[in-house]
Each structure stands twice: as C-alpha cells, then as structure tokens.
Design a protein around this motif. Structure first.
Motif, mmCIF file in Angstrom:
data_model
loop_
_atom_site.group_PDB
_atom_site.id
_atom_site.type_symbol
_atom_site.label_atom_id
_atom_site.label_comp_id
_atom_site.label_asym_id
_atom_site.label_seq_id
_atom_site.Cartn_x
_atom_site.Cartn_y
_atom_site.Cartn_z
ATOM 1 N N ILE A 147 0.830 -1.204 0.000
ATOM 2 C CA ILE A 147 0.000 0.000 0.000
ATOM 3 C C ILE A 147 0.869 1.260 0.000
ATOM 4 C CG2 ILE A 147 -1.994 -1.103 1.083
ATOM 5 C CD1 ILE A 147 -1.171 0.214 3.729
ATOM 6 N N ASP A 153 2.387 8.822 1.576
ATOM 7 C CA ASP A 153 0.994 8.942 1.995
ATOM 8 C C ASP A 153 0.223 7.830 1.300
ATOM 9 O OD1 ASP A 153 -1.755 9.532 2.068
ATOM 10 O OD2 ASP A 153 -1.377 11.683 2.192
ATOM 11 N N THR A 154 -0.298 6.884 2.075
ATOM 12 C CA THR A 154 -0.925 5.720 1.452
ATOM 13 C C THR A 154 -2.226 6.039 0.731
ATOM 14 O OG1 THR A 154 -2.000 5.130 3.540
ATOM 15 C CG2 THR A 154 0.113 4.090 3.062
ATOM 16 N N GLU A 155 -2.800 7.196 0.965
ATOM 17 C CA GLU A 155 -3.981 7.590 0.184
ATOM 18 C C GLU A 155 -3.564 8.094 -1.178
ATOM 19 O OE1 GLU A 155 -7.129 7.107 0.956
ATOM 20 O OE2 GLU A 155 -6.602 6.236 2.892
ATOM 21 N N GLU A 156 -2.773 9.139 -1.194
ATOM 22 C CA GLU A 156 -2.410 9.777 -2.458
ATOM 23 C C GLU A 156 -1.497 8.900 -3.309
ATOM 24 O OE1 GLU A 156 0.044 13.727 -4.032
ATOM 25 O OE2 GLU A 156 -0.593 13.590 -1.944
ATOM 26 N N ASP A 159 -3.206 5.593 -4.706
ATOM 27 C CA ASP A 159 -4.141 5.916 -5.780
ATOM 28 C C ASP A 159 -3.399 6.236 -7.070
ATOM 29 O OD1 ASP A 159 -6.480 5.476 -4.432
ATOM 30 O OD2 ASP A 159 -6.896 7.585 -3.998
ATOM 31 N N ASP A 197 -3.709 -2.537 6.992
ATOM 32 C CA ASP A 197 -4.747 -1.550 6.708
ATOM 33 C C ASP A 197 -5.649 -2.105 5.600
ATOM 34 O OD1 ASP A 197 -6.361 0.630 6.329
ATOM 35 O OD2 ASP A 197 -4.729 2.086 6.101
ATOM 36 N N ASP A 199 -8.796 -1.712 5.264
ATOM 37 C CA ASP A 199 -9.760 -0.714 4.789
ATOM 38 C C ASP A 199 -9.211 0.081 3.612
ATOM 39 O OD1 ASP A 199 -11.587 -1.486 6.680
ATOM 40 O OD2 ASP A 199 -11.155 0.161 8.071
ATOM 41 N N ARG A 200 -7.903 0.364 3.655
ATOM 42 C CA ARG A 200 -7.317 1.122 2.537
ATOM 43 C C ARG A 200 -7.406 0.335 1.245
ATOM 44 N NH1 ARG A 200 -7.086 3.589 -1.004
ATOM 45 N NH2 ARG A 200 -5.482 4.972 -1.877
ATOM 46 N N ARG A 203 -11.025 0.343 -0.055
ATOM 47 C CA ARG A 203 -11.380 1.600 -0.733
ATOM 48 C C ARG A 203 -10.804 1.638 -2.137
ATOM 49 N NH1 ARG A 203 -9.932 3.628 4.310
ATOM 50 N NH2 ARG A 203 -8.012 4.615 3.541
ATOM 51 N N LEU A 204 -9.593 1.156 -2.281
ATOM 52 C CA LEU A 204 -8.975 1.140 -3.614
ATOM 53 C C LEU A 204 -9.743 0.223 -4.550
ATOM 54 C CD1 LEU A 204 -6.500 2.090 -5.301
ATOM 55 C CD2 LEU A 204 -5.402 -0.071 -4.657
ATOM 56 N N ARG A 207 -12.986 1.849 -5.625
ATOM 57 C CA ARG A 207 -12.794 2.960 -6.560
ATOM 58 C C ARG A 207 -12.430 2.464 -7.958
ATOM 59 N NH1 ARG A 207 -8.984 6.456 -8.522
ATOM 60 N NH2 ARG A 207 -7.230 5.408 -7.528
#
Length: 340
Positions: A147, A153-156, A159, A197, A199-200, A203-204, A207
């Motif tokens: 991840i 930053d594992t969100e940005e 993605d 994680d 949940d991360r 979410r991916l 999406r």
C-alpha cells in the motif's frame, strides 16, 4: 483438464478467488505439486524469478514446472522493460497462465537490483514494464504491490500508483495491505511490524472496480480470508498455507463451491512418495521435496516425530521415498497400510 483450458482467461480470473502467494525459497515446483494435490481450483504462484536469470541464465531450469500445477502464475522481478518482455516471451512459450510483476518485496538484495517494493516510488517505470510484458504475451499481466513504502501517503501515492497501472493496461492487482519500510526494517519485520490496513485496500478496490483486485497480508485462517470476500475479488494466503498445507483441502468447497471428497493424509503421502520416486530418478534430492511437507500432520498425534523424520531422515545419504511412509507411520501405523 487440458493445459489450454487451465490457462484460459476465464479460468485464471476465477482461480484468483484464492491464490497461494509467491514465497522465495518456498513455492518451488515441488511445493506447488503438493499444493495442487490439495486444491484443484486455486491459483498457484512460482517463487519470484528475476528477468535477468531467465534471459541470461538457465531459462529451462527456472521455468520448468509440472502440467498438474495449472493454473500457475510466474512472478517476475525486474525493472528493465526490454528484459522483462524477453523473459515473458520465453515463459509464455513454456505455458504459464499469468505473469506477475513483483513490486512488493522489501529485501536489500532486491532493492539493490532496483526491483521489488522500491519500484512503488517509480510508477511510470512500472507502467513501462507492464506495457512491455503485455506486448510479449496474450495472457494476463498483473502486479503485486504494497500500500506504500516508507513515508509515502498511502492515500495519495497508492491511488496514483494504481491509476498509472490501470492506464498501462494491467489485468489485476494483488495488494499486500501493509507498507514496506525499506529503511530500518528487515524483510521479516516488514511482514509483521507495519500495521495492516485492510480498509485502505477495500477503498482502492471499490474505486477501481471492475478491475480485479486481490488482498494479501496477515490472513492466517480461511475464516479471515472468507470475510475479505465481501470486499475483494480474491484473497492470497502465504505462510499460513505453507505451514498448514492441509487447510488448502478446504479451499475448493469454501471459495469455489466445488464439492470434493476430503483428501486423507495417507493419500497425500502416497502421491508425494510416487512423485518423489519420479524426481529421484532425475537427480532430485528427497529433502528438497520433503521440506515442504512438514506441516501436513499439524495437530495430529505424532506430528512432532512426523516432522523430524521428514526434516532429518530425508537429509541422510541414500534417503528415498520410504521416509514419507515412515513419517506417516509416526502419525498412525494404520494409515501406512492404506497408503502402500
């Protein structure tokens, strides 16, 4: 089932519902033969093989596998698109069902070769590799990643990485639900210390749906793996499947809805002894096969002696498939009569 039907896109996509992770020094062809006895439906993976080893080394040795292993995916390590394309082309002719690029291994040796998890910092290069591999085969090209790495930053960053893979035409993603810390943690520590994680990853997957996405990391039981099927297209187990291989005997029913008669330990041991006889005739040492079987009797009376026979006696000069029957006898002498 014929090799061609075990390699078709529909079969491989279905097989990803449950896969056994690629594990260095563990998921060799002897291990995969054992695992295929226990599950007919799951997707099996090779150990990671570098593209350089295939292109510049003994390709036949690195790529050889038994037809019983189908469907089986080859995991490649590398970062040179031209070399990866050559390796994929050679492997395509051998008959692998899927080609997976390793973007998750955190070892120092892998980093020094500029492949594995460090490539998560270079998604454009990974995309070039994916496109080159896709040009070399009509079979699935996939990526296994983390991840994130280090301070990303594992969100940005995740993605962005995933979006670039989609643009490159990747057929599926396998995501280990932990970061890899390339500075300060060993490969072993990277399997346990960075927090999971899930949940991360969920979410991916939501999406990027309908891109097939499988989750890996920390799944120690089939119950935990089944729970992930509410969010993911598939699950990947590694050490849990290796250390407790008999759990694979439940996979076809629980993940694929295919009813199978429970496979007895005696049946497995007999099949592995017969396989060992064939391999010994070709120069394979018995301990190279037996070492993958140590967990078969976990939880049974005599399991400790079972492991000792397979790990110690199998290394002795002149050892042959009889060690497998002796190990079985340590668990239950009656089973030996059923197996021989």
């Amino acid at each position: 089932m014929q090799q061609s039907t075990r390699n078709d896109a529909k079969t491989v996509k279905r097989a990803r519902r449950f896969s056994v992770a690629p594990m260095m020094d563990w998921t060799d062809r002897h291990c995969r033969f054992l695992h295929r006895l226990l599950t007919h439906e799951a997707l099996l993976f090779t150990e990671m093989v570098t593209s350089a080893a295939i292109v510049h080394g003994d390709a036949e040795r690195h790529l050889r596998f038994d037809a019983i292993e189908h469907p089986v995916a080859l995991q490649l390590g590398g970062s040179d698109p031209v070399e990866l394309a050559k390796a994929t082309r050679l492997a395509h002719d051998t008959g692998y069902a899927e080609f997976n690029l390793n973007v998750g291994c955190p070892s120092d040796r892998v980093q020094s070769g500029r492949f594995g998890a460090c490539l998560m910092a270079e998604p454009e290069l990974v995309a070039e590799c994916v496109r080159a591999m896709r040009d070399a085969t009509d079979r699935a090209v996939t990526v296994k990643c983390r991840i994130g790495i280090d301070d990303q930053d594992t969100e940005e960053s995740l993605d962005r990485f995933a979006d670039i893979m989609v643009e490159a035409g990747v057929d599926a993603l396998y995501v280990h639900a932990r970061k890899a810390w390339l500075k300060g943690l060993s490969p072993k520590e990277n399997r346990t210390i960075p927090p999971l994680d899930y949940d991360r990853v969920h979410r991916l997957r939501a999406r990027l749906s309908p891109l097939p996405m499988m989750i890996n990391g920390g799944l120690d039981t089939l119950e935990a793996a089944e729970a992930e099927m509410a969010y993911m297209d598939g699950v990947m187990l590694g050490r849990a499947a290796y250390h407790n291989p008999m759990l694979l005997a439940e996979v076809d029913q629980r993940f694929f809805g295919v009813a199978r008669e429970p496979i007895a330990l005696a049946t497995v041991m007999q099949a592995m002894a017969e396989y060992a006889d064939r391999e010994l005739a070709n120069g394979t040492r018995i301990n190279n096969i037996a070492r993958h079987m140590l967990g078969l009797a976990n939880g049974l009376p005599g399991a400790r002696q079972f492991r000792q026979i397979l790990s110690v006696d199998a290394c002795k000069p002149g050892a042959d498939s009889s060690v497998m029957y002796r190990a079985l006898e340590a668990v239950n002498p009656v089973l030996v009569a059923e197996a021989v």
